[in-house]
Design an enzyme around this catalytic site. Structure first.
Site, PDB file in Angstrom:
ATOM      1  N   ASP A   1       0.833  -1.210   0.000  1.00 48.83           N
ATOM      2  CA  ASP A   1       0.000   0.000   0.000  1.00 48.83           C
ATOM      3  C   ASP A   1       0.871   1.265   0.000  1.00 48.83           C
ATOM      4  OD1 ASP A   1      -2.312   1.456  -0.003  1.00 48.83           O
ATOM      5  OD2 ASP A   1      -2.765   1.162   2.125  1.00 48.83           O
TER       6      ASP A   1
ATOM      7  N   ASN B   1       1.235   3.472  -2.937  1.00 47.29           N
ATOM      8  CA  ASN B   1       1.727   3.926  -4.249  1.00 47.29           C
ATOM      9  C   ASN B   1       1.214   5.323  -4.577  1.00 47.29           C
ATOM     10  OD1 ASN B   1       2.779   1.398  -4.453  1.00 47.29           O
ATOM     11  ND2 ASN B   1       1.415   0.686  -6.077  1.00 47.29           N
TER      12      ASN B   1
ATOM     13  N   ARG C   1       0.174   7.725  -2.557  1.00 49.97           N
ATOM     14  CA  ARG C   1       0.782   8.754  -1.706  1.00 49.97           C
ATOM     15  C   ARG C   1       2.233   9.028  -2.093  1.00 49.97           C
ATOM     16  NH1 ARG C   1      -1.290   5.980   3.553  1.00 49.97           N
ATOM     17  NH2 ARG C   1      -1.938   4.480   1.953  1.00 49.97           N
ATOM     18  N   TRP C   2       2.925   7.986  -2.498  1.00 52.65           N
ATOM     19  CA  TRP C   2       4.310   8.151  -2.950  1.00 52.65           C
ATOM     20  C   TRP C   2       4.337   9.125  -4.130  1.00 52.65           C
ATOM     21  CZ3 TRP C   2       7.070   7.558  -7.430  1.00 52.65           C
ATOM     22  CH2 TRP C   2       8.471   7.467  -7.315  1.00 52.65           C
TER      23      TRP C   2
ATOM     24  N   HIS D   1       2.338   3.511  -9.029  1.00 55.54           N
ATOM     25  CA  HIS D   1       2.172   2.082  -9.359  1.00 55.54           C
ATOM     26  C   HIS D   1       3.376   1.585 -10.167  1.00 55.54           C
ATOM     27  CE1 HIS D   1      -1.707   2.288  -7.628  1.00 55.54           C
ATOM     28  NE2 HIS D   1      -2.304   2.929  -8.606  1.00 55.54           N
TER      29      HIS D   1
ATOM     30  N   ARG E   1     -12.097   2.304  -8.106  1.00 54.17           N
ATOM     31  CA  ARG E   1     -11.167   3.357  -8.534  1.00 54.17           C
ATOM     32  C   ARG E   1     -11.494   3.832  -9.955  1.00 54.17           C
ATOM     33  NH1 ARG E   1      -5.383   2.310  -5.752  1.00 54.17           N
ATOM     34  NH2 ARG E   1      -6.218   1.686  -3.730  1.00 54.17           N
TER      35      ARG E   1
ATOM     36  N   LEU F   1      10.829 -20.524  -4.719  1.00 50.59           N
ATOM     37  CA  LEU F   1       9.799 -19.670  -4.131  1.00 50.59           C
ATOM     38  C   LEU F   1       8.450 -19.818  -4.854  1.00 50.59           C
ATOM     39  CD1 LEU F   1       8.929 -17.124  -2.380  1.00 50.59           C
ATOM     40  CD2 LEU F   1       9.692 -15.748  -4.327  1.00 50.59           C
TER      41      LEU F   1
ATOM     42  N   ARG G   1      -4.888  -1.946   8.812  1.00 48.68           N
ATOM     43  CA  ARG G   1      -6.104  -2.733   8.597  1.00 48.68           C
ATOM     44  C   ARG G   1      -5.818  -3.831   7.580  1.00 48.68           C
ATOM     45  NH1 ARG G   1      -7.569   2.571   6.840  1.00 48.68           N
ATOM     46  NH2 ARG G   1      -7.120   2.847   4.635  1.00 48.68           N
TER      47      ARG G   1
ATOM     48  N   SER H   1      -8.057  -4.865   5.072  1.00 52.81           N
ATOM     49  CA  SER H   1      -8.635  -4.563   3.741  1.00 52.81           C
ATOM     50  C   SER H   1      -8.983  -5.818   2.927  1.00 52.81           C
ATOM     51  CB  SER H   1      -7.698  -3.648   2.948  1.00 52.81           C
ATOM     52  OG  SER H   1      -7.485  -2.428   3.623  1.00 52.81           O
TER      53      SER H   1
HETATM   54  C1  IPE Z   1      -5.371  -2.809  -0.195  1.00 47.32           C
HETATM   55  O1  IPE Z   1      -5.055  -1.477  -0.362  1.00 47.32           O
HETATM   56  C2  IPE Z   1      -5.406  -3.521  -1.522  1.00 47.32           C
HETATM   57  C3  IPE Z   1      -4.120  -3.751  -2.148  1.00 47.32           C
HETATM   58  C4  IPE Z   1      -2.954  -3.464  -1.647  1.00 47.32           C
HETATM   59  C5  IPE Z   1      -4.177  -4.393  -3.449  1.00 47.32           C
HETATM   60  P1  IPE Z   1      -6.179  -0.358  -0.517  1.00 47.32           P
HETATM   61  O2  IPE Z   1      -5.447   0.924  -0.667  1.00 47.32           O
HETATM   62  O3  IPE Z   1      -7.128  -0.720  -1.580  1.00 47.32           O
HETATM   63  O4  IPE Z   1      -6.927  -0.441   0.894  1.00 47.32           O
HETATM   64  P2  IPE Z   1      -7.804   0.618   1.660  1.00 47.32           P
HETATM   65  O5  IPE Z   1      -8.851   1.096   0.693  1.00 47.32           O
HETATM   66  O6  IPE Z   1      -6.904   1.735   2.080  1.00 47.32           O
HETATM   67  O7  IPE Z   1      -8.362  -0.105   2.836  1.00 47.32           O
HETATM   68  C1  IPE Z   2      -1.519   0.285  -3.368  1.00 46.71           C
HETATM   69  O1  IPE Z   2      -1.331   1.650  -3.410  1.00 46.71           O
HETATM   70  C2  IPE Z   2      -1.742  -0.309  -4.742  1.00 46.71           C
HETATM   71  C3  IPE Z   2      -3.084  -0.846  -4.972  1.00 46.71           C
HETATM   72  C4  IPE Z   2      -4.050  -0.864  -4.107  1.00 46.71           C
HETATM   73  C5  IPE Z   2      -3.347  -1.390  -6.286  1.00 46.71           C
HETATM   74  P1  IPE Z   2      -2.538   2.650  -3.380  1.00 46.71           P
HETATM   75  O2  IPE Z   2      -2.905   2.988  -4.793  1.00 46.71           O
HETATM   76  O3  IPE Z   2      -3.654   2.149  -2.551  1.00 46.71           O
HETATM   77  O4  IPE Z   2      -1.861   3.914  -2.686  1.00 46.71           O
HETATM   78  P2  IPE Z   2      -2.515   4.940  -1.674  1.00 46.71           P
HETATM   79  O5  IPE Z   2      -3.118   4.156  -0.561  1.00 46.71           O
HETATM   80  O6  IPE Z   2      -3.541   5.700  -2.450  1.00 46.71           O
HETATM   81  O7  IPE Z   2      -1.382   5.801  -1.240  1.00 46.71           O
HETATM   82 MG    MG Z   3      -4.102   2.376  -0.582  1.00 49.39          MG
END
Ligand code: IPE
Ligand code: IPE
Ligand code: MG
Length: 236
Positions: A16, A18, A20-21, A33, A67, A127, A186, A188
């Site tokens: 999780d 990407n 915000r990065w 991503h 999304r 692996l 969490r 998720s």
């Molecule tokens: C969880 O991350 C799903 C994946 C990493 C693929 P999300 O960014 O979708 O989760 P929430 O919405 O913050 O709970």
């Molecule tokens: C995780 O990064 C990647 C996926 C859920 C596919 P996010 O896209 O959820 O990144 P944040 O949570 O918005 O920073």
């Molecule tokens: Mg996320």
């Protein structure tokens, strides 16, 4: 000197952060991503180096369909391209690539790429690298229950052992350690059934910044855990 004595057999990672990065750098979310792929590459290398037998990477959840269409399409094409590109390399490294989730709802080109890598690496013994794509823990349990009903089991025959056999990858042991990056604490909808007794490790590091050092921190933290599975640890 710190020592790694207990190596988890199965590590699950909720990758999780990407978005915000990218936001931090004033870049579009998809740039995060893209960069996240590098972290996947590093993490697979670390898993091989530290003798992890199973690594499950949460790549797309059943809720991620909420999304924007463009982001979803970018994610799927990124997965497709990298599976094709890295297939041979994964194969050379004796890695067996597998997938977990509702595959049939994914675009056909992505399914083809998944099947290509899956077939190419199916006899490998190193692996087990599992990508959870269009995966949801609730969906997995529901899909399992449907199969149990179709197979004609009677209610008296239904127990935890049977349910476990009807999950997507029944031969994969439950995760010993689940890592989540980006500071969220969490689950998720990741591996709900299988995580009943998993250890959790949360780090504020955003997924594109995750590297071997961070992976090791999680492994060292795991050394301190006293797993009891509801029982008692007797002092000798
Ligand atoms: C969880 O991350 C799903 C994946 C990493 C693929 P999300 O960014 O979708 O989760 P929430 O919405 O913050 O709970
Ligand atoms: C995780 O990064 C990647 C996926 C859920 C596919 P996010 O896209 O959820 O990144 P944040 O949570 O918005 O920073
Ligand atoms: Mg996320």
């Amino acid at each position: 000197m710190k020592e790694l004595k207990i190596i988890p057999v199965h590590i699950g990672i909720i990758m999780d952060g990407n978005g915000r990065w990218a936001e931090k750098r004033n870049l579009p979310r998809i740039a995060g991503h893209q960069e996240g792929i590098e972290a996947v590459r590093r993490t697979v290398q670390s898993a091989v180096k530290y003798n992890i037998k199973y690594l499950t990477l949460y790549s797309f959840s059943t809720e991620n369909w909420k999304r924007p269409k463009e982001e979803i399409e970018f994610l799927f094409s990124l997965m497709e391209k990298n599976l094709i590109k890295e297939g041979e390399n994964l194969h050379k490294n004796n890695i067996r690539v597998r997938f977990s989730g509702r595959r049939w709802e994914l675009p056909s080109k992505l399914i083809e790429a998944m099947e290509y890598v899956e077939n190419l690496t199916k006899n490998n013994t190193g692996l087990n690298l599992i990508f959870a794509i269009n995966y949801g823990g609730r969906a997995e349990i529901i899909d399992g229950i449907k199969e149990i009903i179709k197979s004609g089991y009677r209610s008296e025959e239904i127990n935890e052992e049977l349910m476990s056999k009807f999950l997507y990858l029944p031969d994969v042991p439950e995760p010993d350690l689940i890592i989540r990056t980006s500071g969220e604490k969490r689950i998720s909808n990741f591996l709900l059934w299988q995580s009943a007794y998993s250890e959790f490790y949360f780090t504020p590091v955003l997924w594109p910044d995750f590297d071997e050092k961070e992976f090791l921190k999680a492994l060292f933290d795991y050394q301190k855990r006293k797993r009891k599975f509801g029982g008692v640890i007797y002092k000798k």
